[in-house]
Design a protein around this motif. Structure first.
Motif, PDB file in Angstrom:
ATOM      1  N   ILE A 154     -32.907  -0.371  17.648  1.00 48.89           N
ATOM      2  CA  ILE A 154     -34.153  -0.483  18.403  1.00 48.89           C
ATOM      3  C   ILE A 154     -35.176   0.452  17.783  1.00 48.89           C
ATOM      4  CG2 ILE A 154     -33.489   1.260  20.148  1.00 48.89           C
ATOM      5  CD1 ILE A 154     -34.974  -0.619  22.204  1.00 48.89           C
ATOM      6  N   THR A 155     -36.397  -0.046  17.605  1.00 43.80           N
ATOM      7  CA  THR A 155     -37.465   0.682  16.930  1.00 43.80           C
ATOM      8  C   THR A 155     -38.580   1.002  17.916  1.00 43.80           C
ATOM      9  OG1 THR A 155     -36.964  -0.521  14.896  1.00 43.80           O
ATOM     10  CG2 THR A 155     -39.071   0.610  14.980  1.00 43.80           C
ATOM     11  N   ALA A 156     -39.232   2.122  17.744  1.00 45.74           N
ATOM     12  CA  ALA A 156     -40.319   2.533  18.633  1.00 45.74           C
ATOM     13  C   ALA A 156     -41.402   1.455  18.700  1.00 45.74           C
ATOM     14  CB  ALA A 156     -40.915   3.849  18.153  1.00 45.74           C
ATOM     15  N   GLY A 157     -41.885   1.194  19.898  1.00 48.29           N
ATOM     16  CA  GLY A 157     -42.993   0.275  20.093  1.00 48.29           C
ATOM     17  C   GLY A 157     -42.649  -1.189  20.070  1.00 48.29           C
ATOM     18  N   ARG A 158     -41.414  -1.530  19.741  1.00 46.99           N
ATOM     19  CA  ARG A 158     -41.028  -2.927  19.607  1.00 46.99           C
ATOM     20  C   ARG A 158     -40.474  -3.461  20.921  1.00 46.99           C
ATOM     21  NH1 ARG A 158     -43.309  -4.239  16.490  1.00 46.99           N
ATOM     22  NH2 ARG A 158     -42.504  -3.477  14.516  1.00 46.99           N
ATOM     23  N   ASN A 159     -40.886  -4.667  21.306  1.00 48.12           N
ATOM     24  CA  ASN A 159     -40.447  -5.269  22.560  1.00 48.12           C
ATOM     25  C   ASN A 159     -39.125  -6.013  22.396  1.00 48.12           C
ATOM     26  OD1 ASN A 159     -42.672  -4.902  24.720  1.00 48.12           O
ATOM     27  ND2 ASN A 159     -43.803  -5.463  22.870  1.00 48.12           N
ATOM     28  N   GLY A 160     -38.157  -5.356  21.794  1.00 50.25           N
ATOM     29  CA  GLY A 160     -36.865  -5.983  21.590  1.00 50.25           C
ATOM     30  C   GLY A 160     -35.994  -5.159  20.670  1.00 50.25           C
ATOM     31  N   TYR A 161     -34.985  -5.808  20.112  1.00 53.12           N
ATOM     32  CA  TYR A 161     -34.042  -5.111  19.246  1.00 53.12           C
ATOM     33  C   TYR A 161     -33.472  -6.079  18.218  1.00 53.12           C
ATOM     34  CZ  TYR A 161     -30.292  -7.346  22.007  1.00 53.12           C
ATOM     35  OH  TYR A 161     -29.459  -8.249  22.603  1.00 53.12           O
ATOM     36  N   THR A 162     -32.774  -5.528  17.233  1.00 52.05           N
ATOM     37  CA  THR A 162     -32.104  -6.324  16.216  1.00 52.05           C
ATOM     38  C   THR A 162     -30.600  -6.139  16.347  1.00 52.05           C
ATOM     39  OG1 THR A 162     -33.925  -6.083  14.656  1.00 52.05           O
ATOM     40  CG2 THR A 162     -31.810  -6.690  13.740  1.00 52.05           C
ATOM     41  N   ASN A 163     -29.868  -7.228  16.169  1.00 56.00           N
ATOM     42  CA  ASN A 163     -28.408  -7.177  16.228  1.00 56.00           C
ATOM     43  C   ASN A 163     -27.840  -7.809  14.964  1.00 56.00           C
ATOM     44  OD1 ASN A 163     -25.703  -7.130  16.873  1.00 56.00           O
ATOM     45  ND2 ASN A 163     -25.899  -8.271  18.787  1.00 56.00           N
ATOM     46  N   ARG A 164     -27.199  -6.977  14.143  1.00 56.70           N
ATOM     47  CA  ARG A 164     -26.474  -7.496  12.979  1.00 56.70           C
ATOM     48  C   ARG A 164     -25.037  -7.754  13.417  1.00 56.70           C
ATOM     49  NH1 ARG A 164     -22.978  -6.279   8.848  1.00 56.70           N
ATOM     50  NH2 ARG A 164     -23.498  -7.137   6.791  1.00 56.70           N
ATOM     51  N   PHE A 165     -24.637  -9.005  13.414  1.00 51.72           N
ATOM     52  CA  PHE A 165     -23.354  -9.434  13.953  1.00 51.72           C
ATOM     53  C   PHE A 165     -22.470  -9.935  12.812  1.00 51.72           C
ATOM     54  CE2 PHE A 165     -21.163 -13.026  16.466  1.00 51.72           C
ATOM     55  CZ  PHE A 165     -20.100 -12.206  16.811  1.00 51.72           C
ATOM     56  N   GLU A 166     -21.289  -9.328  12.684  1.00 56.26           N
ATOM     57  CA  GLU A 166     -20.386  -9.692  11.581  1.00 56.26           C
ATOM     58  C   GLU A 166     -18.974  -9.897  12.118  1.00 56.26           C
ATOM     59  OE1 GLU A 166     -18.929  -8.152   7.148  1.00 56.26           O
ATOM     60  OE2 GLU A 166     -20.085  -6.818   8.456  1.00 56.26           O
ATOM     61  N   ILE A 167     -18.325 -10.982  11.652  1.00 52.75           N
ATOM     62  CA  ILE A 167     -16.942 -11.281  12.007  1.00 52.75           C
ATOM     63  C   ILE A 167     -16.082 -11.205  10.754  1.00 52.75           C
ATOM     64  CG2 ILE A 167     -15.365 -12.980  13.007  1.00 52.75           C
ATOM     65  CD1 ILE A 167     -17.646 -14.204  14.490  1.00 52.75           C
ATOM     66  N   THR A 168     -14.892 -10.608  10.881  1.00 52.61           N
ATOM     67  CA  THR A 168     -13.946 -10.519   9.769  1.00 52.61           C
ATOM     68  C   THR A 168     -12.570 -10.989  10.230  1.00 52.61           C
ATOM     69  OG1 THR A 168     -13.473  -8.201  10.293  1.00 52.61           O
ATOM     70  CG2 THR A 168     -15.170  -8.626   8.629  1.00 52.61           C
ATOM     71  N   GLY A 169     -11.734 -11.399   9.253  1.00 55.26           N
ATOM     72  CA  GLY A 169     -10.382 -11.858   9.544  1.00 55.26           C
ATOM     73  C   GLY A 169     -10.098 -13.163   8.839  1.00 55.26           C
ATOM     74  N   ASN A 170      -8.983 -13.760   9.151  1.00 53.29           N
ATOM     75  CA  ASN A 170      -8.606 -15.046   8.573  1.00 53.29           C
ATOM     76  C   ASN A 170      -9.195 -16.188   9.395  1.00 53.29           C
ATOM     77  OD1 ASN A 170      -6.995 -13.825   6.545  1.00 53.29           O
ATOM     78  ND2 ASN A 170      -5.277 -13.655   7.981  1.00 53.29           N
ATOM     79  N   ASN A 171      -9.624 -17.233   8.684  1.00 49.26           N
ATOM     80  CA  ASN A 171     -10.194 -18.414   9.335  1.00 49.26           C
ATOM     81  C   ASN A 171     -11.383 -18.063  10.226  1.00 49.26           C
ATOM     82  OD1 ASN A 171      -8.145 -20.139   8.224  1.00 49.26           O
ATOM     83  ND2 ASN A 171      -6.746 -19.432   9.831  1.00 49.26           N
ATOM     84  N   VAL A 172     -12.296 -17.275   9.664  1.00 46.31           N
ATOM     85  CA  VAL A 172     -13.493 -16.875  10.401  1.00 46.31           C
ATOM     86  C   VAL A 172     -14.352 -18.108  10.694  1.00 46.31           C
ATOM     87  CG1 VAL A 172     -15.657 -15.599  10.213  1.00 46.31           C
ATOM     88  CG2 VAL A 172     -13.528 -14.537   9.490  1.00 46.31           C
ATOM     89  N   LEU A 195     -28.703 -20.246  20.333  1.00 48.59           N
ATOM     90  CA  LEU A 195     -28.958 -20.701  18.968  1.00 48.59           C
ATOM     91  C   LEU A 195     -27.713 -20.448  18.135  1.00 48.59           C
ATOM     92  CD1 LEU A 195     -29.443 -18.126  16.865  1.00 48.59           C
ATOM     93  CD2 LEU A 195     -31.671 -18.066  17.940  1.00 48.59           C
ATOM     94  N   SER A 196     -27.533 -21.273  17.137  1.00 46.50           N
ATOM     95  CA  SER A 196     -26.410 -21.155  16.210  1.00 46.50           C
ATOM     96  C   SER A 196     -26.944 -20.921  14.812  1.00 46.50           C
ATOM     97  CB  SER A 196     -25.568 -22.437  16.207  1.00 46.50           C
ATOM     98  OG  SER A 196     -25.097 -22.746  17.503  1.00 46.50           O
ATOM     99  N   THR A 197     -26.171 -20.190  14.015  1.00 49.47           N
ATOM    100  CA  THR A 197     -26.520 -19.964  12.625  1.00 49.47           C
ATOM    101  C   THR A 197     -25.246 -19.761  11.823  1.00 49.47           C
ATOM    102  OG1 THR A 197     -27.951 -18.681  11.137  1.00 49.47           O
ATOM    103  CG2 THR A 197     -26.733 -17.447  12.819  1.00 49.47           C
ATOM    104  N   ASP A 198     -25.373 -19.856  10.507  1.00 51.10           N
ATOM    105  CA  ASP A 198     -24.200 -19.728   9.657  1.00 51.10           C
ATOM    106  C   ASP A 198     -23.647 -18.308   9.672  1.00 51.10           C
ATOM    107  OD1 ASP A 198     -24.482 -22.350   8.974  1.00 51.10           O
ATOM    108  OD2 ASP A 198     -25.461 -21.991   7.059  1.00 51.10           O
ATOM    109  N   GLY A 199     -22.310 -18.186   9.642  1.00 48.75           N
ATOM    110  CA  GLY A 199     -21.622 -16.903   9.563  1.00 48.75           C
ATOM    111  C   GLY A 199     -21.128 -16.658   8.155  1.00 48.75           C
ATOM    112  N   PRO A 200     -20.328 -15.603   7.952  1.00 47.14           N
ATOM    113  CA  PRO A 200     -19.732 -14.730   8.968  1.00 47.14           C
ATOM    114  C   PRO A 200     -20.617 -13.550   9.378  1.00 47.14           C
ATOM    115  CG  PRO A 200     -18.850 -14.153   6.829  1.00 47.14           C
ATOM    116  CD  PRO A 200     -19.755 -15.329   6.604  1.00 47.14           C
ATOM    117  N   VAL A 201     -21.851 -13.471   8.803  1.00 48.80           N
ATOM    118  CA  VAL A 201     -22.785 -12.410   9.170  1.00 48.80           C
ATOM    119  C   VAL A 201     -24.095 -13.055   9.619  1.00 48.80           C
ATOM    120  CG1 VAL A 201     -24.040 -10.358   8.403  1.00 48.80           C
ATOM    121  CG2 VAL A 201     -21.760 -10.841   7.479  1.00 48.80           C
TER     122      VAL A 201
END
Length: 422
Positions: free
Chosen positions: A269-287, A374-380
């Motif tokens: 979260i950054t000062a002054g910003r009306n929201g936040y960023t989330n970096r989401f990562e999955i690891t393992g077999n058959n991600v 919403l959906s997007t390509d993984g694994p990150v």
């Protein structure tokens, strides 16, 4: 990717080819035809050419002789700072020349605290909470009163908005609407009912069994899987200061379509910003190939929609919120237009009996409901989450105004100033 754009300055090392002296000047330019407000510029330490670990950069505006907000962050906990995050606002075409002074931390200017991360713990569940910077949550933990974790989990905020995430298997994300620029999380939920309007604001989102605002999951073989019901779950603060705050939520033992996976959320979260960023990562077999993030449809009198800023697609949901009868707008963006799609889950009442004793006992069902996602390509995936509330912004009363303001703010996330060090 964090809620600041990282700039690499390999060529800058050779700007002064005959010297390896520490950088003394920074030049920030907005080359775009739109303003940059509270733009966060992140510079790796190597670019400053400062070998002394005890010194940090302090930047002064050459014209106004005012300190420019900057913080140095030790992201790998090795005792030396790795990055400097700078906050700057520039008009179209404007250039700012800053003078850099190298100082010890203890004699550097004290800047107003504009971001904060908070987890309060009451080991004895006696209403007395102690702040911690890291925690391993108990296995099979269920939130119940009296709370072990203040306001049920981790909170993060800046000077305009605050959020929380439930630390049990729900793992939904919620909004604390703020009417003050002060940091409020250390006191939230100790005495007052944050579901009612307080001097600082209130909880402004119904989460229920949805993803709330920006909680994550995966999609595999047409089935949505909520991130949350895992064997291991931890929290750790990486950085906290006047410009930005960063923390991680780690998960192990997440069952997805018969496979056991691990996942990490890195939230900034950054000062002054009306929201936040989330970096989401999955690891393992058959991600799973598809990652998701979503918005709660509970209590919002409005229709979901699409939104695009440049080539970044997103979803929006806005309307009058029945919690306080004020307008609430929410949006999530992803950087990946190729893998973008959206969908809606069924309502809770269409999946299970919400009045059953089993559901009422824990307020949880493994199947996600009442969510526009919403959906997007993984694994990150990098998700950019925004919200505007009429309680703080009285002029935000319609979907049109909300989306105009979101697009304007996203330009200061997607684009950053040009930087020269010398």
């Amino acid at each position: 990717m964090r809620h600041c754009r990282i700039l690499f300055f390999i060529g800058l090392i050779f700007l002064t080819a005959c010297t390896r002296m520490p950088v003394r000047t920074i030049i920030l330019t907005n080359p775009h035809d739109h303003p940059l407000k509270d733009a966060c510029v992140v510079i790796e330490r190597e670019a400053f050419r400062q070998p002394d670990d005890s010194l940090i950069p302090v930047i002064y505006d050459g014209k106004k002789n005012q300190a420019i907000p900057i913080q140095t962050d030790d992201l790998n906990s090795d005792g030396s700072w790795d990055e400097a995050a700078i906050l700057v606002s520039l008009k179209p075409g404007e250039t700012l020349v800053g003078k850099i002074e190298w100082r010890l931390q203890e004699v550097s200017p004290i800047l107003p605290l504009r971001t904060n991360i908070y987890l309060g713990i009451s080991r004895n569940r006696d209403g007395h909470f102690t702040e911690v910077q890291k925690e391993v949550f108990p296995p099979d933990y269920e939130c119940s009163t009296p709370y072990q974790y203040q306001f049920e989990g981790v909170g993060w905020e800046n000077d305009v908005i605050a959020f929380r995430t439930y630390c049990d298997r729900r793992n939904g994300k919620d909004i604390f609407g703020k009417t003050t620029s002060e940091m409020i999380l250390p006191d939230v939920g100790k005495i007052e009912n944050y579901h009612e309007f307080q001097s600082w604001g209130m909880d402004i989102l119904k989460v229920g069994n949805s993803l709330g605002i920006g909680a994550t999951g995966a999609k595999k073989n047409g089935v949505l899987y909520r991130l949350g019901d895992t064997r291991y779950h931890d929290f750790q603060v990486l950085a906290e200061g006047p410009v930005r705050s960063i923390f991680t939520l780690g998960f192990n033992g997440w069952s997805v379509d018969g496979d056991t996976l691990s996942a990490t959320e890195t939230i900034t979260i950054t000062a002054g910003r009306n929201g936040y960023t989330n970096r989401f990562e999955i690891t393992g077999n058959n991600v799973p190939d598809t990652l998701i993030s979503g918005l709660s449809m509970l209590g919002i009198d409005g229709k979901p929609g699409f939104i695009t800023v440049q080539d970044w697609p997103g979803i929006t949901l806005s309307g009058v919120n029945d919690l306080d009868n004020r307008f609430l707008g929410m949006a999530i963006f992803t950087k990946n237009p190729e893998g973008f799609s959206s969908g809606r889950t069924p309502k809770a009442s269409e999946i299970y009996d919400i009045k059953s004793p089993e559901y009422q006992a824990v307020k949880f069902h493994p199947q996600i409901s009442d969510t526009y996602y919403l959906s997007t390509d993984g694994p990150v995936a990098n998700f950019y989450v925004f919200t505007l509330w009429e309680g703080r912004y009285p002029d935000v009363k319609t979907k049109k105004i909300f989306e105009e303001k979101v697009k304007e703010e996203m330009l200061s996330v997607k684009f950053v100033p040009e930087v020269m060090l010398r």
